[in-house]
Design a protein around this motif. Structure first.
Motif, PDB file in Angstrom:
ATOM      1  N   TRP A 125       0.857  -1.292  -0.112  1.00 48.77           N
ATOM      2  CA  TRP A 125       0.041   0.088   0.212  1.00 48.77           C
ATOM      3  C   TRP A 125       0.733   1.367  -0.067  1.00 48.77           C
ATOM      4  CZ3 TRP A 125       0.606   3.422   4.002  1.00 48.77           C
ATOM      5  CH2 TRP A 125       1.247   2.773   5.146  1.00 48.77           C
ATOM      6  N   LEU A 173       6.856   7.136   8.760  1.00 49.39           N
ATOM      7  CA  LEU A 173       5.746   6.054   9.193  1.00 49.39           C
ATOM      8  C   LEU A 173       6.299   4.901   9.939  1.00 49.39           C
ATOM      9  CD1 LEU A 173       3.801   3.753   8.042  1.00 49.39           C
ATOM     10  CD2 LEU A 173       5.469   3.258   6.183  1.00 49.39           C
ATOM     11  N   ALA A 196       5.706   6.711  13.457  1.00 47.97           N
ATOM     12  CA  ALA A 196       4.031   6.300  13.910  1.00 47.97           C
ATOM     13  C   ALA A 196       3.881   4.987  14.103  1.00 47.97           C
ATOM     14  CB  ALA A 196       3.236   6.591  12.563  1.00 47.97           C
ATOM     15  N   PHE A 197       4.586   3.959  13.621  1.00 45.57           N
ATOM     16  CA  PHE A 197       4.243   2.468  14.095  1.00 45.57           C
ATOM     17  C   PHE A 197       4.949   2.316  15.117  1.00 45.57           C
ATOM     18  CE2 PHE A 197       3.430  -0.096   9.757  1.00 45.57           C
ATOM     19  CZ  PHE A 197       2.008   0.542   9.953  1.00 45.57           C
ATOM     20  N   LEU A 239       2.612   3.647  17.879  1.00 43.50           N
ATOM     21  CA  LEU A 239       1.349   3.235  18.304  1.00 43.50           C
ATOM     22  C   LEU A 239       1.897   1.766  18.704  1.00 43.50           C
ATOM     23  CD1 LEU A 239      -0.174   3.379  14.539  1.00 43.50           C
ATOM     24  CD2 LEU A 239      -1.192   4.020  16.805  1.00 43.50           C
ATOM     25  N   LEU A 292      -3.041   2.093  21.746  1.00 47.09           N
ATOM     26  CA  LEU A 292      -4.226   3.217  21.523  1.00 47.09           C
ATOM     27  C   LEU A 292      -4.516   3.875  22.814  1.00 47.09           C
ATOM     28  CD1 LEU A 292      -6.216   1.233  18.942  1.00 47.09           C
ATOM     29  CD2 LEU A 292      -4.780   3.024  18.724  1.00 47.09           C
ATOM     30  N   HIS A 318      -2.218   7.755   2.686  1.00 50.30           N
ATOM     31  CA  HIS A 318      -0.780   7.433   2.386  1.00 50.30           C
ATOM     32  C   HIS A 318      -0.937   6.454   1.513  1.00 50.30           C
ATOM     33  CE1 HIS A 318      -0.864   9.211   6.310  1.00 50.30           C
ATOM     34  NE2 HIS A 318      -1.417   8.323   6.909  1.00 50.30           N
ATOM     35  N   ARG A 333      -6.049   6.377  10.318  1.00 52.61           N
ATOM     36  CA  ARG A 333      -5.580   5.488   9.180  1.00 52.61           C
ATOM     37  C   ARG A 333      -4.470   4.577   9.390  1.00 52.61           C
ATOM     38  NH1 ARG A 333      -7.732   7.024   3.816  1.00 52.61           N
ATOM     39  NH2 ARG A 333      -8.932   8.687   4.094  1.00 52.61           N
ATOM     40  N   LEU A 334      -3.427   5.102   9.862  1.00 51.63           N
ATOM     41  CA  LEU A 334      -2.346   4.390  10.063  1.00 51.63           C
ATOM     42  C   LEU A 334      -2.626   3.016  11.126  1.00 51.63           C
ATOM     43  CD1 LEU A 334       0.870   6.493   9.706  1.00 51.63           C
ATOM     44  CD2 LEU A 334      -0.023   4.774   8.165  1.00 51.63           C
ATOM     45  N   ALA A 335      -3.337   3.586  12.115  1.00 51.74           N
ATOM     46  CA  ALA A 335      -3.565   2.623  13.425  1.00 51.74           C
ATOM     47  C   ALA A 335      -4.379   1.447  12.698  1.00 51.74           C
ATOM     48  CB  ALA A 335      -4.276   3.289  14.488  1.00 51.74           C
ATOM     49  N   ARG A 340      -4.487   0.503   9.659  1.00 50.51           N
ATOM     50  CA  ARG A 340      -3.756  -0.279   8.722  1.00 50.51           C
ATOM     51  C   ARG A 340      -2.537  -1.188   9.515  1.00 50.51           C
ATOM     52  NH1 ARG A 340      -2.740   2.202   3.086  1.00 50.51           N
ATOM     53  NH2 ARG A 340      -5.252   1.702   3.194  1.00 50.51           N
TER      54      ARG A 340
END
Lengths: 213, 213
Positions: free
Chosen positions: A162, A174, A177-178, A181, A186, A207, B146-148, B150
């Motif tokens: 993607w 990216l 962000a990962f 998380l 969350l 994205h 969106r990233l969460a 995904r």
């Protein structure tokens, strides 16, 4: 010259394998993509399996070199973030090669599959070690180390499906962000210096490449 | 009778496509797997693309039915856990079909790809809605929705590559472990009723099939 040609051949094969599948790709197509006669191709590479092996071995080399540069003396959260950046940089630098590595390595002959599996296991073990160190030191919750490492790598290994390298989200953002998380979760609202990177990205609308998600 | 035969044919195709790839599989092999002559196969299904479409459409139906049963009035963490269980149950119930759905849907003809993409986008939007509700209500951190979503789906979509349905880890436990990781994060040590499921699994030594990870 030989090496340049070989690189052109593997690059063309990466694009063809990742787009239409390893089995559906013929050496004639690979030859056509680099403007060689099919016969001339075999002066450079033994066959389709050898092309696949070259792609897979180079990808494994790159992932291993990347994780080897992650400092082992840093705190587990910092090591996880560094590993995520390292891993995603390798993927983003050559999405077709990453896709072939993740999806087609099992089409190698059995002896090669065993070799590659051992390298993949060792690579995953390096991720497990970061998480296990975090659990042992009490910085991380007492999670299932194998599943946590697998969650991280699975999320990354789907990226070639993607991610748009020309889009608004660069590979390090990216990765951060990962990492945020996975580290903060969350429910986590108190990450301090360890998190918050994800929040900075929330205004990015999309994205994805429209053609492949 | 017609339907039983068709189910046998799609089941055989799921195994063949997932193991050796869609393009590498011939209708003759599918026919052989259900002990039909290749010619007789076409009395039941129009061709290989129609088999792929049947597999993909049924998988999309199942994922949509599963997420539709997730209560929309529960708290976001409970909804996320329910969605994770629903999603992973569908995957674990038919790993070959899930693998074909995740990896081969783009081999459908363009008009069908567009249809399936719309369904996949709507499905992903249902996950995004759960996370967005959590962020809006302040239960979740202000993450990139969106990233969460995904990250959650990517981790799940990789499951057919490694999960052993006959192993020690049942689908709901896997789902709960992933939910706990995504909700609580590695740093989260105060999940209360929302987490802790991952910790219960840490003694399981290996969740993988040895042949496919």
């Amino acid at each position: 010259m030989q090496n340049t040609r070989l690189l052109e051949i593997t690059s063309a094969a990466e694009r063809l394998f990742s787009h239409q599948g390893y089995h559906a790709t013929t050496m004639r197509q690979v030859a056509g993509a680099v403007e060689l006669q099919a016969g001339s191709l075999y002066a450079h590479i033994a066959g389709k399996e050898a092309v696949l092996e070259a792609i897979v071995v180079r990808a494994a080399d790159e992932f291993e070199a990347a994780i080897a540069r992650v400092p082992t003396d840093a705190a587990p959260p910092a090591r996880l973030r560094a590993a995520m950046r390292a891993h995603i940089r390798v993927i983003a630098a050559n999405l077709p090669a990453a896709k072939v590595y993740f999806h087609d390595w099992q089409h190698l002959p059995p002896s090669r599959v065993a070799e590659v599996r051992a390298r993949r296991d060792a690579y995953e073990a390096a991720w497990q070690a970061i998480i296990a160190d975090g659990v042992a030191s009490g910085v991380f919750a007492p999670v299932d180390v194998r599943l946590a490492a697998r969650l991280c790598l699975s999320a990354c290994n789907w990226i070639p499906q993607w991610y748009d390298p020309g889009g608004a989200l660069d590979p390090d953002s990216l990765a951060d962000a990962f990492s945020a998380l996975v580290l903060g979760g969350l429910l986590g609202r108190d990450q301090g210096a360890d998190g918050g990177a994800a929040a900075a990205d929330r205004s990015i609308p999309d994205h994805s490449r429209s053609d492949t998600r």
